[in-house]
Each structure stands twice: as structure tokens, then as C-alpha cells.
Design a protein around this motif. Structure first.
Motif, mmCIF file in Angstrom:
data_model
loop_
_atom_site.group_PDB
_atom_site.id
_atom_site.type_symbol
_atom_site.label_atom_id
_atom_site.label_comp_id
_atom_site.label_asym_id
_atom_site.label_seq_id
_atom_site.Cartn_x
_atom_site.Cartn_y
_atom_site.Cartn_z
ATOM 1 N N CYS A 161 35.951 23.245 37.532
ATOM 2 C CA CYS A 161 37.037 22.645 36.769
ATOM 3 C C CYS A 161 38.361 23.026 37.392
ATOM 4 O O CYS A 161 38.459 23.991 38.155
ATOM 5 N N PHE A 162 39.370 22.261 37.057
ATOM 6 C CA PHE A 162 40.754 22.535 37.435
ATOM 7 C C PHE A 162 41.538 22.884 36.181
ATOM 8 O O PHE A 162 41.313 22.297 35.117
ATOM 9 N N LEU A 163 42.488 23.797 36.308
ATOM 10 C CA LEU A 163 43.419 24.088 35.228
ATOM 11 C C LEU A 163 44.771 23.428 35.464
ATOM 12 O O LEU A 163 45.629 23.449 34.583
ATOM 13 N N HIS A 196 39.400 26.305 39.771
ATOM 14 C CA HIS A 196 40.677 26.247 40.491
ATOM 15 C C HIS A 196 41.725 26.761 39.509
ATOM 16 O O HIS A 196 42.133 26.066 38.579
ATOM 17 N N ALA A 197 42.154 27.987 39.738
ATOM 18 C CA ALA A 197 42.954 28.701 38.748
ATOM 19 C C ALA A 197 44.426 28.725 39.138
ATOM 20 O O ALA A 197 44.890 29.639 39.822
ATOM 21 N N GLU A 198 45.158 27.720 38.707
ATOM 22 C CA GLU A 198 46.617 27.707 38.774
ATOM 23 C C GLU A 198 47.121 27.170 37.437
ATOM 24 O O GLU A 198 46.667 26.118 36.982
ATOM 25 N N ASP A 199 48.032 27.884 36.817
ATOM 26 C CA ASP A 199 48.599 27.473 35.536
ATOM 27 C C ASP A 199 49.627 26.374 35.779
ATOM 28 O O ASP A 199 50.636 26.599 36.472
ATOM 29 N N ALA A 227 46.763 32.063 35.230
ATOM 30 C CA ALA A 227 45.519 31.328 34.991
ATOM 31 C C ALA A 227 44.311 32.263 35.048
ATOM 32 O O ALA A 227 43.374 32.151 34.233
ATOM 33 N N ILE A 228 44.314 33.191 35.991
ATOM 34 C CA ILE A 228 43.190 34.120 36.110
ATOM 35 C C ILE A 228 43.130 35.047 34.903
ATOM 36 O O ILE A 228 42.035 35.359 34.396
ATOM 37 N N HIS A 243 33.793 32.168 38.096
ATOM 38 C CA HIS A 243 34.078 32.475 39.496
ATOM 39 C C HIS A 243 35.420 31.866 39.851
ATOM 40 O O HIS A 243 35.639 30.662 39.632
ATOM 41 N N VAL A 244 36.318 32.683 40.374
ATOM 42 C CA VAL A 244 37.647 32.227 40.763
ATOM 43 C C VAL A 244 37.589 31.689 42.189
ATOM 44 O O VAL A 244 37.220 32.410 43.124
ATOM 45 N N LEU A 245 37.955 30.442 42.347
ATOM 46 C CA LEU A 245 37.914 29.797 43.654
ATOM 47 C C LEU A 245 39.145 30.145 44.485
ATOM 48 O O LEU A 245 40.219 30.415 43.946
ATOM 49 N N HIS A 246 38.972 30.119 45.792
ATOM 50 C CA HIS A 246 40.041 30.198 46.813
ATOM 51 C C HIS A 246 41.244 31.054 46.384
ATOM 52 O O HIS A 246 42.364 30.568 46.288
#
Length: 454
Positions: A161-163, A196-199, A227-228, A243-246
Motif C-alpha cells: 500500500c501507499f500512504l 510506501h511510508a511517506e506522510d 509515516a513510519i 515491512h517498510v519499503l525503500h
């Protein structure tokens, strides 16, 4: 969790012995002879051991024998955007770079892998084209909550998923309430959510016609760390494996380490470009360096390496996200964000790892064993008895200069063009069959994989 496979049959000819003075095993690097029978590692013997009766011996000399790499973060973009890459070219590039197993991301293809019907379309396209083993992630998007369990039962390895906005309309991001609902559902069947963890509230539009500094400022560290932190809190509350991507921002490392010590089921990856490229070196207009989250400063890179060394960062995977050359316009505001590196990941990482005092065993752990463990691929990721006989033969001291025209990627665009790298891939092997030699792809040996159903 393990995986089942379908497709081409394993090698069934006489036993094979691969002998090297530098075999990279889970216990370290040693001189050994590796015996392969029916596509599986049957024994790891002393270097000078007599080969079994009738065995074919391949003496690799001082070239290193590593487990085939497992790349769990590849955007193949097929079907629908196969002009960006496609399974035929992606898996050829993977094989030439020592990647013998890859997992395809659910977006940038049309349809995205957000329901079982779309998964079957993707499998039908990938099967006849795969040169290496291929598995699939599913997607978690607004409106497909009811599709997650069926996708899990159909064999996807987890859900992406994307945030924040993904960049393609057909794969929207999850709002906070939708994220919570997806995580609760995935926890019910002990699935895995990769994020994909970016707020989005911390992101800004980059200035038009601006240089790299403006683009970097538009995606600050705080977007990742916030986001993390949200993911960690929800994973701790709901018990969902995440799992935190990239990972780009090293500022997130302390909270990830703390979460693990507290028993939160969270893991994290980073990518070759974050470990080897720096913001200070990106020329204005050089959008082959654009990716999201972005390449950050040299000090941040040093901290990411420290996170790898101490185990806070689990694995290194490519996030190969190619596009056609015209989409890499010189404007950082509008160019497609993605780094093409699938064929180059091993020498890119080895070049930097060697300079920092790391070993081939470290690289094998980060790029093979740990990604295999993340995906539950029990037969992959190590030169050990009972594992698939997937290998990459590397000349660790030899150097070469990257020529994009010689890569197997469909589009010859890469941030590594002109760089001198250490480590030449001599050959790749899939279940005991040599599939590449000196950059030439010899055979199509790929199987389609799925997570074993409960």
C-alpha cells in the motif's frame, strides 16, 4: 511459510559439482565443493573432495559462488505498461545480474494486482516470459478490503500500500482509516503488509524547472519518520506484520530499532541507490536520479550503512522502477520517479560494501537470505543442503564501467551510467542450470511461485 512453484521442470541430469575457493555459505566464506542433484543442493563438501560418481565438475577457481539474489521489490509493469519494462526484459536483466528470484509489485501494470482476476492476468503474461523465478505481491487500495483474503488464498506473498499518492491513478493511497482497516483484516490471516511510508501532509509540490535541491526539499525526512511512526503504532496495537519499503531517511532507524526491541513485528529494507548515490552529486536536470522517497545527503547514507551493519535494516533490494526515456524529462517536477538498477544491484552494493570493509557474506545476507526470509521463500537464499541450487558466480576484484546500451533492461536509462563498479557477474544458475554466462542469457528457466496456502 513456504512457496510452491509451477512452470519449467527442474534439472534432472547427472549430478553437478561447483567448486570454488570462495563459497559464500550461511556460516561464512570457505573453499568448498557444492553438489547439486535434481536442482537442489545435495551436499556442501570440502574443496578437494572427490566428486560423486558420474558427476559433472565445474571448477570456478577463485571466483566466488554466492546464493542467487532474491529481489523482492521489482516493478515489471506488465501487462499494460510493458513498454516501460515487461517480464521478458526484466527477468533477463535479473538473470544477467545474478538475481534468480524476484517478486513483482502490484502497481504500474494495468490492471493492478488488487483482485484475483488481475493476479491471474499477470500470471498468464509472466509464465511464458520468465527467465528467473517470479512471484507476486497483491495490492491494498481503497475499496478492495474484501479482496485481500482471496488474494492471500490465491498465493500472493503479501500486500503493498501507499500512504501518499503512488503516481498512477489506478493505485490510490490509503487514508488513515483505510490503513487501519486493511491492517486489521491482514492481521486476521497473518498476512504481511509492505508499505510506501511517506506522510502526504509533509510533502510539497517540487518547484517547476527546479534543480535537485528543490525536489529533495519537497520530500523531507519528516514525511518518512511520521509515516513510519504511524505504522509502528498500528502494528503494535493490531499485531499486523509490516515491512517498510525503500527506507531513505536514516532518522527513522532509532524508532525502528526501539519497536523491534518492544516486540513490534516490523522489518525494513533499503536500496542500492540510497547506499551509493548522494544528493550532493546529482546534477540539475539529471532525472535518472529521481525516486520517491529521494536520494539524500552523504551523512544520511553513512547512517543507513550503520543500520545495515547493526541489523536494524534487514535487506537491500532494487526498487527497480523503470520507464520509457521520454518520461525522464529534465524537469524534476514532472519526470517519472524511479531508478533502474535490476541488473546492477550486486556490483553496485558490493563496490560500496567492499570500500566500507564489509564482506561477500554480508552482501549475500542482505541481498539473498534476508529477502528470502521476508517473503517466506524457504528454498531460496542460501548455499545450504536442501535449498534450490540457485547461484551467482562473481569475480569480486574485477571492475567494469556501466554502459546502459549493454544492459538487458528494455530502456537504457540508469543513474549508474559511466560508473566504474567492482564485481563482474560470470554466470547465474537456476536449480543447477546455468542460465547466463558473461552477460549473455542462455536459457529461460523461470517458474511462477506462490505463497503456500494455509
Amino acid at each position: 511459510m513456504s512457496a510452491t512453484v509451477s512452470g519449467l521442470s527442474a534439472a534432472t541430469d547427472r549430478p553437478l559439482v561447483l567448486r570454488s575457493t570462495r563459497v559464500v555459505t550461511p556460516e561464512g566464506v570457505r573453499a568448498a565443493s557444492v553438489v547439486v542433484r535434481d536442482g537442489v543442493i545435495a551436499a556442501v563438501l570440502p574443496h578437494g573432495a572427490e566428486p560423486p560418481d558420474g558427476a559433472r565438475l565445474e571448477d570456478l577457481g577463485d571466483d566466488a559462488l554466492l546464493p542467487g539474489l532474491v529481489d523482492t521489490h521489482v516493478h515489471v509493469n506488465d501487462p499494460g505498461r510493458a513498454e516501460w519494462e515487461g517480464f521478458w526484459s526484466a527477468t533477463r536483466a535479473a538473470a544477467a545480474g545474478g538475481v534468480t528470484t524476484l517478486l513483482d509489485m502490484p502497481l504500474n501494470s494495468v490492471p493492478p494486482t488488487t483482485d484475483v482476476a488481475a493476479l491471474e492476468v499477470k500470471r498468464a503474461v509472466a509464465g511464458p516470459a520468465a527467465h528467473v523465478d517470479v512471484g507476486f505481491w497483491g495490492g491494498a487500495v481503497p475499496g478492495n478490503l474484501g479482496e485481500l483474503r482471496p488474494l492471500h488464498e490465491a498465493g500472493v506473498f503479501g500486500f503493498k500500500c501507499f500512504l501518499s499518492p503512488s503516481g498512477v491513478e489506478e493505485f490510490p493511497e490509503l487514508a488513515p482509516d483505510q490503513l487501519r482497516a486493511a491492517m486489521a483484516e491482514i492481521a486476521e490471516f497473518d498476512g504481511l503488509l509492505i508499505v510506501h511510508a511517506e506522510d502526504p501532509t509533509r510533502l510539497a509540490a517540487p518547484p517547476e524547472r527546479g534543480g535537485y535541491a528543490g525536489f529533495l526539499a519537497s520530500r523531507p525526512d519528516g514525511a518518512e519518520t511520521r509515516a513510519i511512526a504511524q505504522l509502528i503504532a498500528l502494528a503494535g496495537e493490531l499485531g499486523t506484520r509490516v515491512h517498510v519499503l525503500h527506507l531513505s531517511s536514516a532518522r527513522a532507524l532509532p524508532m525502528l530499532a526501539d519497536a523491534r526491541r518492544a516486540g513490534v513485528p516490523v522489518s525494513v529494507e533499503t536500496c542500492p541507490h540510497f547506499l551509493t548515490l548522494t544528493a550532493e552529486e546529482v546534477p540539475d536536470g539529471a532525472t535518472e536520479f529521481k525516486c520517491c522517497p529521494p536520494i539524500r545527503e552523504a551523512g544520511n547514507q553513512d547512517a543507513l550503512w550503520s543500520g545495515l551493519a547493526d541489523g536494524t535494516v534487514d535487506c537491500v533490494v532494487s526498487d527497480h522502477s523503470p520507464c520509457t526515456a521520454d518520461l525522464k524529462s529534465p524537469d524534476f517536477a514532472t519526470a517519472w520517479g524511479g531508478i533502474s538498477s535490476l541488473q546492477l544491484g550486486l556490483p553496485v552494493v558490493w563496490t560500496a560494501a567492499w570500500a566500507r570493509g564489509h564482506t561477500l557474506a554480508d552482501v549475500a545476507r542482505w541481498m539473498s537470505a534476508a529477502p528470502a526470509r521476508l517473503a517466506g521463500l524457504e528454498a531460496k537464499g542460501g548455499v545450504a543442503v536442501g535449498r534450490d541450487a540457485d547461484f551467482v558466480v562473481l569475480a569480486p576484484e574485477e571492475e567494469f564501467t556501466v554502459d546502459p546500451a549493454l544492459l538487458h533492461h528494455r530502456n537504457p536509462v540508469t543513474a549508474y551510467a559511466g560508473r566504474t563498479l567492482r564485481g563482474v557477474v560470470r554466470s547465474s544458475w537456476s536449480r543447477g542450470r546455468r542460465i547466463t554466462e558473461d552477460g549473455d542469457v542462455l536459457h529461460r528457466a523461470g517458474r511462477l511461485m506462490e505463497r503456500t496456502r494455509p
